[in-house]
Design a protein around this motif. Structure first.
Motif, PDB file in Angstrom:
ATOM      1  N   LEU A 194       0.829  -1.204   0.000  1.00  0.00           N
ATOM      2  CA  LEU A 194       0.000   0.000   0.000  1.00  0.00           C
ATOM      3  C   LEU A 194       0.864   1.254   0.000  1.00  0.00           C
ATOM      4  O   LEU A 194       0.632   2.192  -0.767  1.00  0.00           O
ATOM      5  CB  LEU A 194      -0.927   0.004   1.214  1.00  0.00           C
ATOM      6  CG  LEU A 194      -1.718   1.297   1.465  1.00  0.00           C
ATOM      7  CD1 LEU A 194      -2.705   1.569   0.344  1.00  0.00           C
ATOM      8  CD2 LEU A 194      -2.443   1.261   2.805  1.00  0.00           C
ATOM      9  N   LEU A 195       1.885   1.254   0.845  1.00  0.00           N
ATOM     10  CA  LEU A 195       2.742   2.442   0.932  1.00  0.00           C
ATOM     11  C   LEU A 195       3.507   2.680  -0.363  1.00  0.00           C
ATOM     12  O   LEU A 195       3.777   3.819  -0.731  1.00  0.00           O
ATOM     13  CB  LEU A 195       3.719   2.304   2.105  1.00  0.00           C
ATOM     14  CG  LEU A 195       3.104   2.441   3.499  1.00  0.00           C
ATOM     15  CD1 LEU A 195       4.152   2.216   4.578  1.00  0.00           C
ATOM     16  CD2 LEU A 195       2.441   3.806   3.672  1.00  0.00           C
ATOM     17  N   GLU A 196       3.843   1.609  -1.061  1.00  0.00           N
ATOM     18  CA  GLU A 196       4.606   1.776  -2.291  1.00  0.00           C
ATOM     19  C   GLU A 196       3.737   2.227  -3.460  1.00  0.00           C
ATOM     20  O   GLU A 196       4.160   3.052  -4.269  1.00  0.00           O
ATOM     21  CB  GLU A 196       5.321   0.462  -2.643  1.00  0.00           C
ATOM     22  CG  GLU A 196       6.549   0.203  -1.757  1.00  0.00           C
ATOM     23  CD  GLU A 196       7.088  -1.220  -1.917  1.00  0.00           C
ATOM     24  OE1 GLU A 196       6.620  -1.936  -2.836  1.00  0.00           O
ATOM     25  OE2 GLU A 196       7.958  -1.605  -1.111  1.00  0.00           O
ATOM     26  N   SER A 197       2.531   1.678  -3.524  1.00  0.00           N
ATOM     27  CA  SER A 197       1.710   1.935  -4.712  1.00  0.00           C
ATOM     28  C   SER A 197       0.571   2.909  -4.473  1.00  0.00           C
ATOM     29  O   SER A 197      -0.006   3.436  -5.434  1.00  0.00           O
ATOM     30  CB  SER A 197       1.106   0.613  -5.218  1.00  0.00           C
ATOM     31  OG  SER A 197       2.117  -0.375  -5.334  1.00  0.00           O
ATOM     32  N   GLY A 198       0.204   3.135  -3.222  1.00  0.00           N
ATOM     33  CA  GLY A 198      -0.934   3.995  -2.955  1.00  0.00           C
ATOM     34  C   GLY A 198      -2.251   3.248  -3.103  1.00  0.00           C
ATOM     35  O   GLY A 198      -2.274   2.079  -3.510  1.00  0.00           O
ATOM     36  N   TRP A 199      -3.312   3.942  -2.759  1.00  0.00           N
ATOM     37  CA  TRP A 199      -4.640   3.329  -2.821  1.00  0.00           C
ATOM     38  C   TRP A 199      -5.267   3.629  -4.165  1.00  0.00           C
ATOM     39  O   TRP A 199      -5.379   4.791  -4.555  1.00  0.00           O
ATOM     40  CB  TRP A 199      -5.515   3.886  -1.692  1.00  0.00           C
ATOM     41  CG  TRP A 199      -6.919   3.367  -1.704  1.00  0.00           C
ATOM     42  CD1 TRP A 199      -8.006   3.999  -2.209  1.00  0.00           C
ATOM     43  CD2 TRP A 199      -7.373   2.124  -1.176  1.00  0.00           C
ATOM     44  NE1 TRP A 199      -9.127   3.220  -2.026  1.00  0.00           N
ATOM     45  CE2 TRP A 199      -8.772   2.070  -1.398  1.00  0.00           C
ATOM     46  CE3 TRP A 199      -6.746   1.049  -0.541  1.00  0.00           C
ATOM     47  CZ2 TRP A 199      -9.544   0.975  -0.991  1.00  0.00           C
ATOM     48  CZ3 TRP A 199      -7.514  -0.030  -0.140  1.00  0.00           C
ATOM     49  CH2 TRP A 199      -8.902  -0.066  -0.366  1.00  0.00           C
ATOM     50  N   PRO A 200      -5.681   2.607  -4.908  1.00  0.00           N
ATOM     51  CA  PRO A 200      -6.256   2.815  -6.245  1.00  0.00           C
ATOM     52  C   PRO A 200      -7.496   3.692  -6.166  1.00  0.00           C
ATOM     53  O   PRO A 200      -8.420   3.395  -5.437  1.00  0.00           O
ATOM     54  CB  PRO A 200      -6.607   1.391  -6.704  1.00  0.00           C
ATOM     55  CG  PRO A 200      -6.656   0.571  -5.460  1.00  0.00           C
ATOM     56  CD  PRO A 200      -5.672   1.191  -4.525  1.00  0.00           C
ATOM     57  N   ALA A 201      -7.515   4.762  -6.943  1.00  0.00           N
ATOM     58  CA  ALA A 201      -8.582   5.758  -6.838  1.00  0.00           C
ATOM     59  C   ALA A 201      -9.801   5.384  -7.652  1.00  0.00           C
ATOM     60  O   ALA A 201     -10.195   6.113  -8.551  1.00  0.00           O
ATOM     61  CB  ALA A 201      -8.069   7.127  -7.273  1.00  0.00           C
ATOM     62  N   SER A 202     -10.368   4.228  -7.335  1.00  0.00           N
ATOM     63  CA  SER A 202     -11.563   3.834  -8.083  1.00  0.00           C
ATOM     64  C   SER A 202     -12.719   4.763  -7.712  1.00  0.00           C
ATOM     65  O   SER A 202     -13.139   4.808  -6.573  1.00  0.00           O
ATOM     66  CB  SER A 202     -11.914   2.386  -7.749  1.00  0.00           C
ATOM     67  OG  SER A 202     -12.064   2.256  -6.355  1.00  0.00           O
ATOM     68  N   PRO A 203     -13.203   5.524  -8.697  1.00  0.00           N
ATOM     69  CA  PRO A 203     -14.302   6.446  -8.414  1.00  0.00           C
ATOM     70  C   PRO A 203     -15.589   5.683  -8.148  1.00  0.00           C
ATOM     71  O   PRO A 203     -15.746   4.534  -8.586  1.00  0.00           O
ATOM     72  CB  PRO A 203     -14.395   7.254  -9.705  1.00  0.00           C
ATOM     73  CG  PRO A 203     -13.838   6.363 -10.760  1.00  0.00           C
ATOM     74  CD  PRO A 203     -12.807   5.495 -10.096  1.00  0.00           C
ATOM     75  N   ARG A 204     -16.484   6.297  -7.404  1.00  0.00           N
ATOM     76  CA  ARG A 204     -17.745   5.632  -7.089  1.00  0.00           C
ATOM     77  C   ARG A 204     -18.599   5.532  -8.354  1.00  0.00           C
ATOM     78  O   ARG A 204     -18.754   6.511  -9.092  1.00  0.00           O
ATOM     79  CB  ARG A 204     -18.488   6.442  -6.030  1.00  0.00           C
ATOM     80  CG  ARG A 204     -19.957   6.093  -5.972  1.00  0.00           C
ATOM     81  CD  ARG A 204     -20.652   6.817  -4.854  1.00  0.00           C
ATOM     82  NE  ARG A 204     -21.151   5.830  -3.909  1.00  0.00           N
ATOM     83  CZ  ARG A 204     -21.971   6.136  -2.924  1.00  0.00           C
ATOM     84  NH1 ARG A 204     -22.320   7.376  -2.709  1.00  0.00           N
ATOM     85  NH2 ARG A 204     -22.418   5.205  -2.137  1.00  0.00           N
ATOM     86  N   PRO A 205     -19.142   4.380  -8.579  1.00  0.00           N
ATOM     87  CA  PRO A 205     -20.060   4.213  -9.723  1.00  0.00           C
ATOM     88  C   PRO A 205     -21.346   4.986  -9.477  1.00  0.00           C
ATOM     89  O   PRO A 205     -21.775   5.124  -8.336  1.00  0.00           O
ATOM     90  CB  PRO A 205     -20.324   2.716  -9.761  1.00  0.00           C
ATOM     91  CG  PRO A 205     -20.050   2.241  -8.371  1.00  0.00           C
ATOM     92  CD  PRO A 205     -18.983   3.132  -7.821  1.00  0.00           C
ATOM     93  N   ALA A 206     -21.951   5.463 -10.543  1.00  0.00           N
ATOM     94  CA  ALA A 206     -23.171   6.264 -10.400  1.00  0.00           C
ATOM     95  C   ALA A 206     -24.417   5.418 -10.165  1.00  0.00           C
ATOM     96  O   ALA A 206     -24.453   4.497  -9.432  1.00  0.00           O
ATOM     97  CB  ALA A 206     -23.398   7.084 -11.663  1.00  0.00           C
TER      98      ALA A 206
END
Lengths: 206, 206
Positions: A194-206
């Motif tokens: 997690l620290l290396e790659s970050g949290w994937p910014a999956s946007p909320r579906p509508a």
DNA sequence: TACGAATCCATAATGACTATATTTTCGTAG
DNA sequence: CTACGAAAATATAGTCATTATGGATTCGTA
């Protein structure tokens, strides 16, 4: 003056009787505390009992362990941070910072496999006792400034850069965060990923 | 039975005398503590003094604030976590989780700009007093499980996934980490950027 | 009005920690 | 070996947060 340099079983051989007794007493306190905590539970043991068990007065106990009851079983307060700082500074060329830290943590603390049963019991006690767990975390966090300094130097940033300080803090938080997991090693790896790659910014579906 | 529903200045209008007095006393304690802490410093004020100032017995003080001295000035223990959970659940479509959390944190806690001077003094007191700062952090961290649950639900992962728990913990650590900075907002943004993108794995040069 | 529950209070205890003044022990210089 | 100063240990008493106990008061309600 005699026997100043006699072999003393692995202890530093330059200690006089004074410092030797000091270390002995400190260890007696540590062992007494560990045994009593394990036997009756942390909060049902008083410092008076521990002092009694180690055959010193309560005042002496606090002279040896000024940080209080929780500190009794931690005889390695300051070293923890030094390991990590050294891991950053002395890592082999080509290795990223986080990888060095990951390896270092993996071998220390609650993450090393096949721990001797004595230390395993100690670790379980700490993990199961809120006061001890908190104090253990405090010991790790105390190294935040030093670790941030090492990381900053390494990456050419300012030591007070918030990103650097946050990274240091987050790394130091790992033992508390992953130490209680059923598989600490896997947990450790997940967090470092997690620290290396970050949290994937999956946007909320509508 | 009369006046049960009379307007009482914003307080819940369904409270009887009993609960009304309870809330009054709680607030009197909070205000007394805040004033005395600000005036003389946290550790030079005894709970006895606070009880005296609020005109209740020490036993009553602890009946109202079972979590002890530090909890006196925090009348909002549980709500903190709810804000963040709500921010995740009720965020507009198309918005990533971390952005919702970033915005939510930015408006609350030590990050909101132009705070009324009363609250600013309170914040400074907390930041400057280790015991209060630690307790404040504890209140945030207490929401870890709930926040992890919300994030897990949102991203379709297991709520006990270590990555999710770590992310929740790291977000909740932010107020303590960035609250003392000269520019809290900038610090907040820097940390969220780190969480979103990860730490660049620049290998050590040979 | 009367009864049960919640609240409040004074009091005393526990237990961690601190302060102080006295004594013991150790290292070392003479 | 002896004496002196520093370090360490001790007993004692105190402070403070927190809990336990038991009795008095107040409140909601039937």
């Amino acid at each position: 003056m005699r026997f100043r340099y006699r072999y003393d079983g692995g202890m530093a051989t330059t200690m006089g009787r004074r410092e030797r007794k000091k270390a002995q007493t400190r260890q007696a306190l540590s062992q007494a505390a560990l045994r009593l905590f394990g036997e009756h539970g942390y909060d049902r043991v008083t410092v008076a009992q521990i002092a009694e068990e180690a055959d010193v007065s309560v005042a002496t106990l606090f002279a040896h362990v000024p940080d209080g009851k929780e500190a009794l079983i931690f005889d390695d307060g300051a070293e923890r941070g030094l390991w990590l700082v050294a891991a950053v500074r002395e890592r082999p060329p080509g290795q990223p910072v986080l990888q060095a830290l990951r390896r270092c943590l993996a071998s220390r603390g609650p993450f090393s496999t096949d721990l001797p049963p004595e230390l395993r019991r100690k670790r379980d006690l700490i993990v199961a006792t809120p006061a001890l767990r908190e104090y253990s975390r405090k010991l790790w966090i105390a190294a935040e400034a030093a670790l941030a300094e090492a990381i900053a130097t390494d990456s050419g940033r300012d030591p007070r850069d918030m990103t650097v300080r946050a990274l240091a803090r987050y790394v130091l938080e790992i033992p508390d965060l992953a130490g209680a997991e059923p598989d600490p090693r896997a947990a450790l790896d997940a967090i470092f990923d997690l620290l290396e790659s970050g949290w994937p910014a999956s946007p909320r579906p509508a």
